[in-house]
Design an enzyme around this catalytic site. Structure first.
Site, PDB file in Angstrom:
ATOM      1  N   CYS A   1      10.763  21.207  74.972  1.00 58.39           N
ATOM      2  CA  CYS A   1      10.161  22.223  74.107  1.00 58.39           C
ATOM      3  C   CYS A   1       9.536  21.626  72.856  1.00 58.39           C
ATOM      4  O   CYS A   1       8.846  22.317  72.115  1.00 58.39           O
ATOM      5  CB  CYS A   1      11.202  23.272  73.737  1.00 58.39           C
ATOM      6  SG  CYS A   1      11.638  24.361  75.114  1.00 58.39           S
TER       7      CYS A   1
ATOM      8  N   ASP B   1       7.591  29.377  81.147  1.00 57.54           N
ATOM      9  CA  ASP B   1       7.891  28.239  80.278  1.00 57.54           C
ATOM     10  C   ASP B   1       7.775  26.961  81.100  1.00 57.54           C
ATOM     11  O   ASP B   1       8.269  26.902  82.229  1.00 57.54           O
ATOM     12  CB  ASP B   1       9.297  28.358  79.690  1.00 57.54           C
ATOM     13  CG  ASP B   1       9.386  27.752  78.296  1.00 57.54           C
ATOM     14  OD1 ASP B   1       8.847  26.641  78.114  1.00 57.54           O
ATOM     15  OD2 ASP B   1       9.987  28.366  77.404  1.00 57.54           O
TER      16      ASP B   1
ATOM     17  N   ASP C   1       8.298  37.564  70.757  1.00 61.48           N
ATOM     18  CA  ASP C   1       9.594  37.642  71.428  1.00 61.48           C
ATOM     19  C   ASP C   1       9.629  36.701  72.627  1.00 61.48           C
ATOM     20  O   ASP C   1       8.649  36.040  72.959  1.00 61.48           O
ATOM     21  CB  ASP C   1       9.891  39.085  71.851  1.00 61.48           C
ATOM     22  CG  ASP C   1      11.356  39.450  71.688  1.00 61.48           C
ATOM     23  OD1 ASP C   1      12.200  38.577  71.947  1.00 61.48           O
ATOM     24  OD2 ASP C   1      11.654  40.590  71.299  1.00 61.48           O
TER      25      ASP C   1
ATOM     26  N   GLY D   1       4.932  29.006  94.032  1.00 63.60           N
ATOM     27  CA  GLY D   1       4.479  28.292  92.855  1.00 63.60           C
ATOM     28  C   GLY D   1       3.049  27.830  92.973  1.00 63.60           C
ATOM     29  O   GLY D   1       2.313  28.201  93.899  1.00 63.60           O
TER      30      GLY D   1
ATOM     31  N   SER E   1       0.526  24.140  91.952  1.00 64.18           N
ATOM     32  CA  SER E   1       0.539  22.748  91.510  1.00 64.18           C
ATOM     33  C   SER E   1      -0.878  22.263  91.244  1.00 64.18           C
ATOM     34  O   SER E   1      -1.841  22.736  91.861  1.00 64.18           O
ATOM     35  CB  SER E   1       1.201  21.863  92.571  1.00 64.18           C
ATOM     36  OG  SER E   1       0.484  21.928  93.795  1.00 64.18           O
TER      37      SER E   1
ATOM     38  N   SER F   1       5.686  40.499  68.236  1.00 70.52           N
ATOM     39  CA  SER F   1       6.849  39.965  67.517  1.00 70.52           C
ATOM     40  C   SER F   1       7.225  38.557  67.973  1.00 70.52           C
ATOM     41  O   SER F   1       8.271  38.047  67.601  1.00 70.52           O
ATOM     42  CB  SER F   1       8.052  40.898  67.703  1.00 70.52           C
ATOM     43  OG  SER F   1       8.422  40.967  69.074  1.00 70.52           O
TER      44      SER F   1
END
Length: 344
Positions: A16, A67, A49, A138, A140, A47
């Site tokens: 992160c 993420d 969030d 997913g 790639s 906000s």
């Protein structure tokens, strides 16, 4: 493949700590157009969030988040586990339950073998298995640096939904994981990690924030967020300013990983620490550099920051205890003052 691959040597950032700084992100978003004011969007990006929440009906909403980041550890399987655990955390931070995930993979196919990427995906699947959800697909791309993460979908009852901007003065603040992830992983990248500290940060980063789902059922929990790339103080500033209150933190009570002082003395401070303070420092009362280095340390798959009103504190601590968490308050929220956060 005989020589172990050190994934951190193939990325300019880590975990992160790769996040674009809040100050730069503000510029990007300010010129990107206004958010569609759909009344069914219970939580959007106003906000900052942890996830978006969209109403399915009057009682339940779908929670959506994504993420991804570059390697924070050298081991491919562990990198996959950590990235997936971190992504799933946003669902728990809203008080929700995850349903399924899809993978996001960027891979330098001409630099690193596909067998290494396979281990990353396998680690991500292991984290999804632990959370009880399917890694259902997913996307790639061929990328200059390794990237992995998830887009996660969950569900939450409206009555259990927790936000980061609904805290009230008088709430006590709790943190469910110790700080120092960025410090120890920087030490690992610099090959300065002591033998006794190997896997210490990894084990915390691979710990799911499942307690957030349980905390969602508690009326005494007034606000909740997970502490990730912006550090404890960055996420606390967002909670305080969003809620119209200020926070007081007792530095001595903030949990931290063993050895952080040693590694700070060795100069193991990630670049994200300075970027965080540069973005949020004006909202924080003056404090010494050593406290900045810990409290602004970017966390990857960090703990939950929970604001609990006094009347619900006993129930909250009982629930935390049943989940194996032994928590003590690290501070409190007070009526709004010139600074969003003061460290005592």
């Amino acid at each position: 493949m005989n020589t172990p691959v050190r994934l951190t040597q193939y990325s300019h950032g880590a975990g992160c700590g790769c996040k674009i700084s809040p100050k730069v992100l503000e510029i990007i978003l300010a010129g990107s157009g206004a958010q569609n004011l759909d009344p069914r969007l219970w939580v959007g990006n106003a906000s900052r969030d942890d996830a978006a929440v969209y109403a399915l009906d009057d009682q339940r909403g779908v929670v959506s988040t994504t993420d991804f980041f570059m390697p924070i550890v050298d081991d491919p399987f562990d990198f996959g586990r950590i990235a997936a655990t971190n992504a799933i955390s946003d669902i728990y931070a809203m008080g929700g339950d995850p349903l399924l995930a899809i993978a996001i993979l960027g891979w330098p196919v001409n630099v690193l073998p596909p067998e290494v990427a396979r281990e990353v995906v396998r680690g991500g699947r292991a984290a999804c298995d632990e959370a009880g959800i399917a890694l259902a697909g997913g996307h790639s791309i061929d990328a200059p640096e390794p990237i992995f993460g998830l887009a996660v979908t969950g569900v939450v009852d409206k009555a259990r939904l927790k936000r980061n901007d609904t805290a009230t003065a008088g709430c006590r603040l709790y943190l469910t994981k110790p700080l120092g992830i960025g410090i120890l992983t920087t030490a690992e990248k610099k090959s300065r990690l002591r033998p006794e500290d190997v896997n210490l940060a990894r084990d915390w980063m691979c710990t799911l924030n499942k307690p957030g789902s349980r905390f969602g059922a508690l009326a005494g929990v007034k606000a909740m967020t997970d502490v990730t790339g912006f550090g404890l103080l960055g996420h606390l500033v967002e909670m305080a300013d969003g809620s119209g209150v200020s926070a007081r933190i007792e530095y001595a009570k903030v949990p931290r990983l063993p050895g952080v002082e040693h590694y700070l003395a060795e100069g193991c401070v990630p670049g994200g620490t300075g970027r965080n303070f540069d973005s949020y420092g004006a909202r924080i009362a003056p404090l010494p550099q050593d406290r900045v280095d810990l409290l602004c340390d970017p966390q990857t798959s960090g703990g939950l920051l929970v604001a609990v009103e006094p009347a619900g504190e006993a129930e909250f601590l009982a629930a935390a205890g049943e989940l194996g968490l032994r928590l003590e308050p690290i501070g409190e929220l007070v009526a709004q003052r010139p600074y969003a956060v003061e460290v005592l």
